[in-house]
Design a protein around this motif. Sequence first.
Motif, mmCIF file in Angstrom:
data_model
loop_
_atom_site.group_PDB
_atom_site.id
_atom_site.type_symbol
_atom_site.label_atom_id
_atom_site.label_comp_id
_atom_site.label_asym_id
_atom_site.label_seq_id
_atom_site.Cartn_x
_atom_site.Cartn_y
_atom_site.Cartn_z
ATOM 1 N N ALA A 254 0.876 -1.114 -0.168
ATOM 2 C CA ALA A 254 -0.151 0.101 -0.047
ATOM 3 C C ALA A 254 0.945 1.140 -0.059
ATOM 4 O O ALA A 254 0.524 2.324 0.529
ATOM 5 C CB ALA A 254 -0.935 0.229 0.961
ATOM 6 N N ILE A 255 2.100 1.147 -0.698
ATOM 7 C CA ILE A 255 2.712 2.235 -0.838
ATOM 8 C C ILE A 255 2.859 2.483 -2.502
ATOM 9 O O ILE A 255 3.928 3.379 -2.848
ATOM 10 C CB ILE A 255 4.186 2.083 -0.124
ATOM 11 N N GLU A 256 1.938 2.092 -3.073
ATOM 12 C CA GLU A 256 2.097 2.652 -4.691
ATOM 13 C C GLU A 256 1.850 3.959 -4.682
ATOM 14 O O GLU A 256 1.909 4.541 -5.811
ATOM 15 C CB GLU A 256 1.106 1.831 -5.291
ATOM 16 N N TRP A 257 1.301 4.701 -4.026
ATOM 17 C CA TRP A 257 1.125 6.119 -3.877
ATOM 18 C C TRP A 257 2.232 6.926 -4.402
ATOM 19 O O TRP A 257 2.247 8.226 -5.099
ATOM 20 C CB TRP A 257 0.312 6.757 -2.784
ATOM 21 N N ALA A 258 3.502 6.360 -3.985
ATOM 22 C CA ALA A 258 4.936 6.882 -4.370
ATOM 23 C C ALA A 258 5.178 6.758 -5.965
ATOM 24 O O ALA A 258 6.170 7.123 -6.083
ATOM 25 C CB ALA A 258 5.816 6.204 -3.129
ATOM 26 N N ILE A 259 4.601 5.821 -6.504
ATOM 27 C CA ILE A 259 4.743 5.470 -7.885
ATOM 28 C C ILE A 259 3.828 6.335 -8.936
ATOM 29 O O ILE A 259 2.938 6.477 -8.999
ATOM 30 C CB ILE A 259 4.385 3.887 -8.285
ATOM 31 N N GLN A 260 4.776 7.376 -9.552
ATOM 32 C CA GLN A 260 3.912 8.299 -10.337
ATOM 33 C C GLN A 260 3.539 7.817 -11.505
ATOM 34 O O GLN A 260 4.078 6.814 -12.073
ATOM 35 C CB GLN A 260 4.973 9.746 -10.611
ATOM 36 N N LYS A 261 2.676 8.572 -12.020
ATOM 37 C CA LYS A 261 1.874 7.865 -13.672
ATOM 38 C C LYS A 261 3.134 7.650 -14.606
ATOM 39 O O LYS A 261 3.102 6.985 -15.350
ATOM 40 C CB LYS A 261 0.966 9.008 -14.056
ATOM 41 N N VAL A 262 3.877 8.593 -14.676
ATOM 42 C CA VAL A 262 5.069 8.627 -15.583
ATOM 43 C C VAL A 262 5.902 7.235 -15.702
ATOM 44 O O VAL A 262 6.422 6.913 -16.692
ATOM 45 C CB VAL A 262 6.080 9.958 -15.583
ATOM 46 N N ARG A 263 5.888 6.518 -14.521
ATOM 47 C CA ARG A 263 6.534 5.109 -14.554
ATOM 48 C C ARG A 263 5.561 4.012 -14.401
ATOM 49 O O ARG A 263 5.924 2.931 -14.500
ATOM 50 C CB ARG A 263 7.323 5.213 -13.006
ATOM 51 N N ARG A 264 4.273 4.207 -14.766
ATOM 52 C CA ARG A 264 3.209 3.362 -14.762
ATOM 53 C C ARG A 264 2.773 3.027 -16.329
ATOM 54 O O ARG A 264 3.399 3.829 -17.180
ATOM 55 C CB ARG A 264 2.096 3.688 -14.066
ATOM 56 N N ASN A 265 2.398 1.970 -16.659
ATOM 57 C CA ASN A 265 1.876 1.698 -18.022
ATOM 58 C C ASN A 265 1.378 2.839 -18.599
ATOM 59 O O ASN A 265 0.532 3.548 -17.952
ATOM 60 C CB ASN A 265 0.826 0.431 -17.966
ATOM 61 N N GLY A 266 1.803 3.047 -19.861
ATOM 62 C CA GLY A 266 1.318 4.402 -20.443
ATOM 63 C C GLY A 266 2.036 5.510 -20.050
ATOM 64 O O GLY A 266 1.914 6.509 -21.074
ATOM 65 N N GLY A 267 3.001 5.620 -19.321
ATOM 66 C CA GLY A 267 3.648 6.606 -18.937
ATOM 67 C C GLY A 267 4.680 6.789 -19.915
ATOM 68 O O GLY A 267 5.262 5.735 -20.387
ATOM 69 N N GLU A 268 5.419 7.987 -19.761
ATOM 70 C CA GLU A 268 6.648 8.398 -20.732
ATOM 71 C C GLU A 268 7.819 7.336 -20.265
ATOM 72 O O GLU A 268 8.501 6.897 -21.249
ATOM 73 C CB GLU A 268 7.052 9.788 -20.425
ATOM 74 N N ARG A 269 8.046 7.254 -19.149
ATOM 75 C CA ARG A 269 9.137 6.444 -18.487
ATOM 76 C C ARG A 269 8.707 5.104 -17.783
ATOM 77 O O ARG A 269 9.025 4.774 -16.785
ATOM 78 C CB ARG A 269 10.106 7.280 -17.715
ATOM 79 N N ALA A 270 7.440 4.706 -18.517
ATOM 80 C CA ALA A 270 7.013 3.223 -17.565
ATOM 81 C C ALA A 270 8.072 2.341 -17.595
ATOM 82 O O ALA A 270 8.909 2.075 -18.298
ATOM 83 C CB ALA A 270 5.741 2.662 -18.522
ATOM 84 N N GLY A 271 7.870 1.663 -16.481
ATOM 85 C CA GLY A 271 8.795 0.559 -16.146
ATOM 86 C C GLY A 271 10.188 0.717 -16.001
ATOM 87 O O GLY A 271 10.612 1.827 -15.814
ATOM 88 N N GLY A 272 11.120 -0.031 -16.439
ATOM 89 C CA GLY A 272 12.764 0.181 -16.389
ATOM 90 C C GLY A 272 13.197 0.133 -14.903
ATOM 91 O O GLY A 272 14.260 0.837 -14.595
ATOM 92 N N PHE A 273 12.585 -0.530 -13.975
ATOM 93 C CA PHE A 273 13.107 -0.846 -12.798
ATOM 94 C C PHE A 273 12.873 -2.301 -12.579
ATOM 95 O O PHE A 273 12.085 -2.925 -13.043
ATOM 96 C CB PHE A 273 12.248 0.021 -11.635
ATOM 97 N N PRO A 274 13.623 -2.819 -11.442
ATOM 98 C CA PRO A 274 13.684 -4.209 -11.166
ATOM 99 C C PRO A 274 12.094 -4.665 -10.704
ATOM 100 O O PRO A 274 11.520 -4.075 -9.850
ATOM 101 C CB PRO A 274 14.487 -4.502 -9.969
ATOM 102 N N GLY A 275 11.655 -5.799 -11.084
ATOM 103 C CA GLY A 275 10.340 -6.285 -10.880
ATOM 104 C C GLY A 275 9.046 -5.319 -11.513
ATOM 105 O O GLY A 275 7.978 -5.737 -11.185
ATOM 106 N N ALA A 276 9.522 -4.816 -12.532
ATOM 107 C CA ALA A 276 8.547 -3.929 -13.220
ATOM 108 C C ALA A 276 7.373 -4.758 -13.768
ATOM 109 O O ALA A 276 6.244 -4.211 -13.471
ATOM 110 C CB ALA A 276 9.266 -3.100 -14.289
ATOM 111 N N ASP A 277 7.550 -5.870 -14.237
ATOM 112 C CA ASP A 277 6.516 -6.785 -14.908
ATOM 113 C C ASP A 277 5.323 -6.870 -13.909
ATOM 114 O O ASP A 277 4.240 -6.597 -14.081
ATOM 115 C CB ASP A 277 6.917 -8.083 -15.307
ATOM 116 N N ARG A 278 5.749 -7.266 -12.598
ATOM 117 C CA ARG A 278 4.729 -7.591 -11.390
ATOM 118 C C ARG A 278 4.313 -6.400 -10.876
ATOM 119 O O ARG A 278 3.046 -6.390 -10.753
ATOM 120 C CB ARG A 278 5.465 -8.278 -10.439
#
Lengths: 375, 119
Positions: A254-278
């Motif tokens: 329950a700390i996904e509030w710290a994950i901004q849209k830009v790192r989520r699917n559809g974001g400019e810099r989506a993924g690119g971190f360890p465990g991104a698939d899950r």
Amino acid sequence: MSDLKRTGLYDIHVELGAKMVPFAGYDMPVQYPLGVMKEHIHTRTSAGLFDVSHMGQVLLRPKSGDVADAALALESLVPVSLLALKEGRQRYAMFTNDAGGITDDLMVANRGDHLFVVVNAACKGADIAHMQANLSDMCEIEVIEDRALLALQGPLAEAVLAAIAPVAEMKFMDVAIVGSDFGDLWVSRSGYSGEDGYEVSVSNDQAAAFARALLATDGVEPIGLGARDSLRLEAGLCLYGNDIDETTSPVEGAIEWAIQKVRRNGGERAGGFPGADRILNELENGAARRRVGILPDGRAPMRAHTLLFADETSDTTIGEITSGAFGPTIERPMSMGYVTTEHAATGNTIYAEVRGKRLPATVADMPFRPSTYKR
Amino acid sequence: MKFTEEHEWLRIEGDVVVVGITEHAAEQLGDVVFVELPETDQEVAKDDEVVVIESVKAASDILAPIDGEIVEVNTMLVDEPGKVNDDAQGDAWFFKMKPADLSQMDEMMDEAAYKAFIG
């Protein structure tokens, strides 16, 4: 015991009559003569001084000279947007592993031409090795060994620290380097108590004098790890190693509030971190379990590792308490823990097995006590 | 007053024995936040776990110091567990027992011996 490390404030702790305990390899004060309950209340009503020098302080200096390059490099290890972190601001982040678990949580500050990172004491060796292994091409990694870290928390924190350095205008999660009689202070308006306050990095040779000056101020008391734990729990803040760890993902935690849209699917810099698939999948579809606040209906505290059940009789657990204590300000016991998502709704009644008895508790929103950050 | 190695005190009051924990024990426990008392009118044997006490630090048990019957419990502690820290050897007694065999108290420490015991 002899191999325990000491912080620069060790002599002050002993002089003040602290009960010292081993914590993350350090000999740390768990409480002072005031006691956990009164230390907690004092922090909420006046100001508390915490020694958090055991935490790791690291500078990431971009080899290019452009702080954006350090931000982008660190983004390869955390699911958080750091490129958008403005100069003079700090942000919460977490290191993830390939399985989508959390290997530590941390604070990252943009200080203009470099990043300042604060990590947990128990994880700092691994965190530093992790950064050295993955960021060395882009950054100089400077581990700060010669500075203490103190937290001053509570409603009087602003007035007390403002008498020493110009910090009154700072807002929650602002960072600044300010001059003082104790040398340059690296100040952030943050902390881990749910109170307004500051964390201050000060050079080791000035740390004791700085701490004594704060403690000499009316309304400031030293606060140990015991009250630090009940304060952060009332504030709904998770403790790495208890409430989140390598087996819990940011969405489960329950700390996904710290994950901004830009790192989520559809974001400019989506993924690119360890465990991104899950983690990206869980951000869209949810996780099987969730960290929630839990308020026991009765007075018995429900502590870490207590098993949770849907009703009074079933054999199958629905989760486990990860932190539990008595909340001195809310004047009742409080816990947090994981439950399967179908039981995670606020207001849902669950049962905890305490000393062989199934005791009712209610899933509750956090923080249990509203935080007082100066936004 | 008599004392046990489990840091309980016992005081004879008429035909019952009043039981509590020592100031030393209360200090070691830290702030007490929860007390669960036994049912009254029940027979207990020495070393039975009869009270659960939780402080800010941890949970612990209080054992029956002698054989006998629990005849009264201090319900004030349920609402005000912090009294244990304020007045451990006075108002914050836990339960009263009708002893089966008072001679079980003979071997217990007196105050001087208890003080030596805790150093």
